[in-house]
Design an enzyme around this catalytic site. Structure first.
Site, short mmCIF file in Angstrom:
data_model
loop_
_atom_site.label_atom_id
_atom_site.label_comp_id
_atom_site.label_asym_id
_atom_site.label_seq_id
_atom_site.Cartn_x
_atom_site.Cartn_y
_atom_site.Cartn_z
N CYS A 114 -5.15 -6.73 9.61
CA CYS A 114 -3.71 -6.92 9.73
C CYS A 114 -3.43 -7.94 10.83
O CYS A 114 -4.06 -7.90 11.89
CB CYS A 114 -3.05 -5.58 10.09
N HIS A 157 0.19 -2.41 1.48
CA HIS A 157 0.01 -2.64 2.93
C HIS A 157 1.29 -3.22 3.53
O HIS A 157 1.73 -2.82 4.60
CB HIS A 157 -1.16 -3.63 3.12
N GLU A 158 1.92 -4.14 2.78
CA GLU A 158 3.16 -4.78 3.29
C GLU A 158 4.34 -3.83 3.27
O GLU A 158 5.15 -3.81 4.19
CB GLU A 158 3.47 -6.05 2.49
N HIS A 161 4.45 -1.74 6.25
CA HIS A 161 5.07 -2.39 7.42
C HIS A 161 6.57 -2.17 7.45
O HIS A 161 7.17 -2.02 8.51
CB HIS A 161 4.78 -3.91 7.44
C1 LIG Z 1 -11.81 -5.08 8.37
N1 LIG Z 1 -12.27 -5.84 7.22
C2 LIG Z 1 -11.54 -6.85 6.77
O1 LIG Z 1 -10.43 -7.16 7.21
C3 LIG Z 1 -12.09 -7.57 5.61
C4 LIG Z 1 -13.35 -8.16 5.70
C5 LIG Z 1 -13.88 -8.86 4.60
C6 LIG Z 1 -13.14 -8.95 3.40
C7 LIG Z 1 -11.88 -8.34 3.31
C8 LIG Z 1 -11.15 -8.41 1.98
C9 LIG Z 1 -11.36 -7.64 4.41
N2 LIG Z 1 -10.08 -7.07 4.37
C10 LIG Z 1 -8.96 -7.83 4.32
N3 LIG Z 1 -9.09 -9.18 4.19
C11 LIG Z 1 -7.94 -9.88 4.08
N4 LIG Z 1 -8.01 -11.24 3.92
C12 LIG Z 1 -9.28 -11.88 3.66
C13 LIG Z 1 -9.31 -13.26 4.23
N5 LIG Z 1 -8.13 -14.01 3.80
C14 LIG Z 1 -8.17 -15.41 4.05
C15 LIG Z 1 -8.72 -15.90 5.26
C16 LIG Z 1 -8.75 -17.26 5.49
C17 LIG Z 1 -8.24 -18.16 4.54
C18 LIG Z 1 -7.72 -17.69 3.34
C19 LIG Z 1 -7.68 -16.31 3.11
CL1 LIG Z 1 -7.02 -15.72 1.60
C20 LIG Z 1 -6.87 -13.40 4.12
C21 LIG Z 1 -6.81 -12.00 3.60
N6 LIG Z 1 -6.70 -9.33 4.11
C22 LIG Z 1 -6.66 -7.98 4.23
N7 LIG Z 1 -5.45 -7.41 4.21
C23 LIG Z 1 -5.28 -5.96 4.04
S1 LIG Z 1 -3.91 -5.83 2.91
C24 LIG Z 1 -3.09 -7.22 3.70
C25 LIG Z 1 -4.26 -8.19 3.92
C26 LIG Z 1 -3.96 -9.23 5.00
O2 LIG Z 1 -3.34 -10.24 4.72
N8 LIG Z 1 -4.43 -8.97 6.24
C27 LIG Z 1 -4.23 -9.96 7.26
N9 LIG Z 1 -7.76 -7.20 4.35
NI NI Z 2 -0.45 -5.98 8.17
#
Ligand SMILES: CNC(=O)c1cccc(C)c1Nc1nc(N2CCN(c3ccccc3Cl)CC2)nc(N2CSC[C@H]2C(=O)NC)n1
Ligand code: NI
Length: 187
Positions: A114, A157-158, A161
């Protein structure tokens, strides 16, 4: 333009408040905020802009995360297939509401991150695998869509929030990686 400096972190009260519905027809201010939330996600997913602006990557961003307690969130879930330009789901959601959902649960195999949480909190965040979502888009049109898997997880998740809930509130304290029967693990 929204940058990481505008994103409030754990401990700020707005993150734990239930956000207010926006009034329709949408004000210019609420439309502008929705656009800025989406612009952040686009920038955060663009390697060059993310580096220039020092943005953490995100696929969802909600108004309370920029200290605005309104029920607005932007979601931009890119297609997992790098050859496909079209995002899996992209929209700005006003007054979103889950109308119904599957019994089956789902979680991200790697756990959740997050933008408002500057630490790793390991564990499965079990959510509904499929949801029927009603929301108003930036044009003020009422939409009713069904989502499943990654987009469904992100939207939940959103929406958390908007209700003052953070992802780790759902993680089982005793065993963060407990999985009940039938829960879909999304890799
Ligand atoms: C603790 N392990 C982890 O975080 C985790 C670890 C590995 C994989 C995943 C899949 C994990 N999990 C997770 N990875 C994401 N991203 C992967 C990277 N990506 C991204 C990053 C950079 C450029 C483009 C992009 Cl696309 C952005 C999104 N996003 C979320 N969430 C939870 S729901 C809301 C969403 C969110 O936007 N969070 C900021 N979870
Ligand atoms: Ni969040």
């Amino acid at each position: 333009m929204i940058t990481m400096d505008d994103i409030i972190r754990e401990g700020r009260p707005t993150l734990r408040k239930v956000a207010e519905e926006v009034t329709l027809p949408l004000s210019d201010e609420d439309k502008k905020l929705g656009n800025e939330l989406m612009e952040f996600l686009e920038n955060s997913q663009d390697p060059q802009k993310a580096e220039e602006l020092e943005l953490r990557g995100g696929v969802g961003l909600a108004a309370p995360q920029v200290n605005v307690s309104k029920r607005i969130t932007a979601v931009l879930v890119p297609s997992l297939d790098p050859n496909v330009e079209e995002p899996e789901f992209k929209d700005v959601l006003y007054n979103p509401k889950i109308l119904s959902h599957s019994v089956q649960g789902a979680c991200l195999g790697e756990g959740e991150g997050c933008l408002s949480v500057d630490r790793d909190v390991p564990g499965y965040v079990v959510r509904q695998a499929r949801i029927t979502l009603r929301y108003y888009n930036a044009e003020g049109e009422k939409k009713k869509i069904r989502l499943k898997n990654y987009p469904a997880v992100v939207v939940q998740h959103e929406l958390d929030h908007l209700n003052g809930v953070l992802f780790y509130d759902h993680i089982n304290e005793e065993n963060p990686f407990t999985l009940n029967e039938g829960v879909l693990v999304i890799e």
